[in-house]
Design an enzyme around this catalytic site. Structure first.
Site, PDB file in Angstrom:
ATOM      1  N   GLU A 107      33.994  45.493   2.653  1.00  0.00           N
ATOM      2  CA  GLU A 107      34.259  45.622   1.217  1.00  0.00           C
ATOM      3  C   GLU A 107      34.923  46.969   0.929  1.00  0.00           C
ATOM      4  OE1 GLU A 107      34.316  44.154  -2.597  1.00  0.00           O
ATOM      5  OE2 GLU A 107      33.736  43.124  -0.760  1.00  0.00           O
TER       6      GLU A 107
ATOM      7  N   GLU B   6      25.424  47.697  -4.355  1.00  0.00           N
ATOM      8  CA  GLU B   6      26.794  47.338  -3.950  1.00  0.00           C
ATOM      9  C   GLU B   6      26.777  46.027  -3.175  1.00  0.00           C
ATOM     10  OE1 GLU B   6      30.504  47.086  -4.079  1.00  0.00           O
ATOM     11  OE2 GLU B   6      29.752  48.997  -4.840  1.00  0.00           O
TER      12      GLU B   6
ATOM     13  N   GLU C   8      30.123  38.709  -6.563  1.00  0.00           N
ATOM     14  CA  GLU C   8      31.565  38.454  -6.566  1.00  0.00           C
ATOM     15  C   GLU C   8      31.931  37.302  -5.646  1.00  0.00           C
ATOM     16  OE1 GLU C   8      33.355  42.206  -5.621  1.00  0.00           O
ATOM     17  OE2 GLU C   8      33.001  43.008  -7.635  1.00  0.00           O
TER      18      GLU C   8
END
Length: 168
Positions: A74, A115, A122
C-alpha cells in the site's frame, strides 16, 4: 543423507508445530469401526482436531504476516513505516523519558492497525462497488479520517517531546 544432517533435520521437522490449515476434506465421510470412539473426547470437550494447527497463535501469526505483506504494498503505508523509524531515531536523540517512548509506541501501533483497516475497507468497497458511489466514498473518507486522527495524535506527542527537549 549428506553430511549426517538428515536425522537431525527430520527430528526438527517432527518437533516443531505445524502452522497449516487443515484440509477441508479430511473429516468428510462417515466414521466406521472403533476409530470413531477415539475422537469422542474431542467432540465432547470441544477439543481441536488433530489436523488443526498446533497453536491458534501460530495460525494467527501466519494471517498477520499475510496482512503485513499486503499492507507493505500500500502506497500510504510506506511513508508511515518510514515515519515510525524516524520517530524511533528522534526519540533516541532527544533522550525522552520511558513514558514518552511508551506513549509513542501506544500511538504508533494503532496507526498501523488503522491503516490496515482502512486498506481493508478500500479493498472491500472496490470489490463490492467498482463504480463510484456515495456510500463507498463515505466509507473511504471515514477510514482516511481515522488514519489522519492517529497521525495527528503522533504529531502532537512528537511536538510535546520536542518542546521538553528544547526547554532543557
Amino acid at each position: 543423507m549428506p553430511g549426517g544432517q538428515g536425522g537431525r533435520a527430520a527430528f526438527a521437522r517432527q518437533s516443531l508445530p505445524q502452522c497449516s490449515r487443515p484440509d477441508a476434506g479430511e473429516d468428510a465421510g462417515p466414521r466406521s469401526g472403533a476409530g470413531h470412539l477415539r475422537s469422542l473426547p474431542q467432540r465432547v470437550f470441544n477439543l481441536p482436531s488433530p489436523s488443526a494447527p498446533a497453536s491458534p497463535i501460530c495460525a494467527a501469526t501466519g494471517y498477520s504476516n499475510g496482512g503485513l505483506t499486503r499492507l507493505a504494498k500500500e502506497a500510504a503505508f510506506r511513508p508511515e513505516a518510514l515515519a515510525g523509524v524516524r520517530l524511533v531515531v528522534a526519540y533516541a536523540v532527544m533522550e525522552v523519558t520511558a513514558a514518552i517512548r511508551l506513549s509513542a509506541a501506544v500511538l504508533y501501533l494503532p496507526l498501523i492497525a488503522m491503516e490496515a483497516v482502512n486498506t481493508a475497507i478500500e479493498e472491500i468497497i472496490d470489490h463490492i462497488s467498482p463504480e463510484m458511489s456515495d456510500t463507498g466514498k463515505h466509507a473511504k473518507d471515514l477510514g482516511s479520517l481515522a488514519v489522519f486522527c492517529l497521525i495527528s495524535a503522533n504529531s502532537i506527542l512528537l511536538h510535546y517531546a520536542l518542546s521538553l527537549h528544547l526547554t532543557v
